[in-house]
Design an enzyme around this catalytic site. Structure first.
Site: not given
Ligand code: THU
Ligand code: ZN
Length: 155
Positions: A61, A63, A74, A113, A116
């Site tokens: 991830n 941000e 993902e 999530c 994804c």
């Molecule tokens: N996050 C992911 O990388 N994948 C997901 O499907 C759920 C959330 C990350 C996004 C954010 O940087 C952190 O988790 C907290 O939400």
């Molecule tokens: Zn996601």
């Protein structure tokens, strides 16, 4: 610093009962998680996928401090797989995807999530998803995670 001063946690004990290929995928997700850029949440996620033709792609991830355009691990792994594919070859088909996440040095459960799940379903609705649940590893399919998936051609 990327890891926010914390140690990268190891695989949970339940990983030892996985078949080698799945443990390797989880290990690749773990390595990817160390690269996460998480100035907002410090919630570090790595994802690694194996295609049906046995290639592995990983992502983390990333941000955005304005919180308007964070990339999920993902998504990053899927984009890497799509970008690496041979244009003349078969489309990307995912056989399995592993997620590894931690926060301030502690392992956390992270399932893909909703967004994804939708994206992953395009690359293999029967793909297996491996994620950490306490000391154990859970395995489900994308279809389990996202019934009634949106399809452009479902009419
Ligand atoms: N996050 C992911 O990388 N994948 C997901 O499907 C759920 C959330 C990350 C996004 C954010 O940087 C952190 O988790 C907290 O939400
Ligand atoms: Zn996601």
């Amino acid at each position: 610093m990327a890891l926010h001063g914390a140690e990268l946690p190891g695989l949970p004990s339940g990983a030892s009962r996985l078949r080698n290929q799945d443990r390797e995928l989880l290990e690749r997700a773990r390595a990817a998680s160390a690269k996460a850029l998480t100035p907002v949440s410090e919630f570090m996620v790595g994802a690694a996928l194996r295609t049906v033709d046995d290639r592995i792609y990983a992502g983390c991830n990333v941000e955005d401090e304005s919180q308007a355009s964070t990339t999920h691990a993902e998504q990053a792994a899927l984009v890497a797989a799509v970008f690496a594919r041979d244009l003349a070859g078969d489309p990307v088909q995912v056989e399995a995807l592993a997620v590894f996440a931690h926060h301030r040095g502690a392992l956390v459960t992270c399932t893909p999530c909703g967004a994804c799940r939708q994206l992953m379903s395009q690359f293999g609705p029967q793909a297996r998803v491996l994620f950490i649940d306490g000391d154990d590893i859970r395995e489900v399919t994308i279809a389990d995670l996202l019934p009634f998936t949106f399809r452009l051609d479902s009419a």
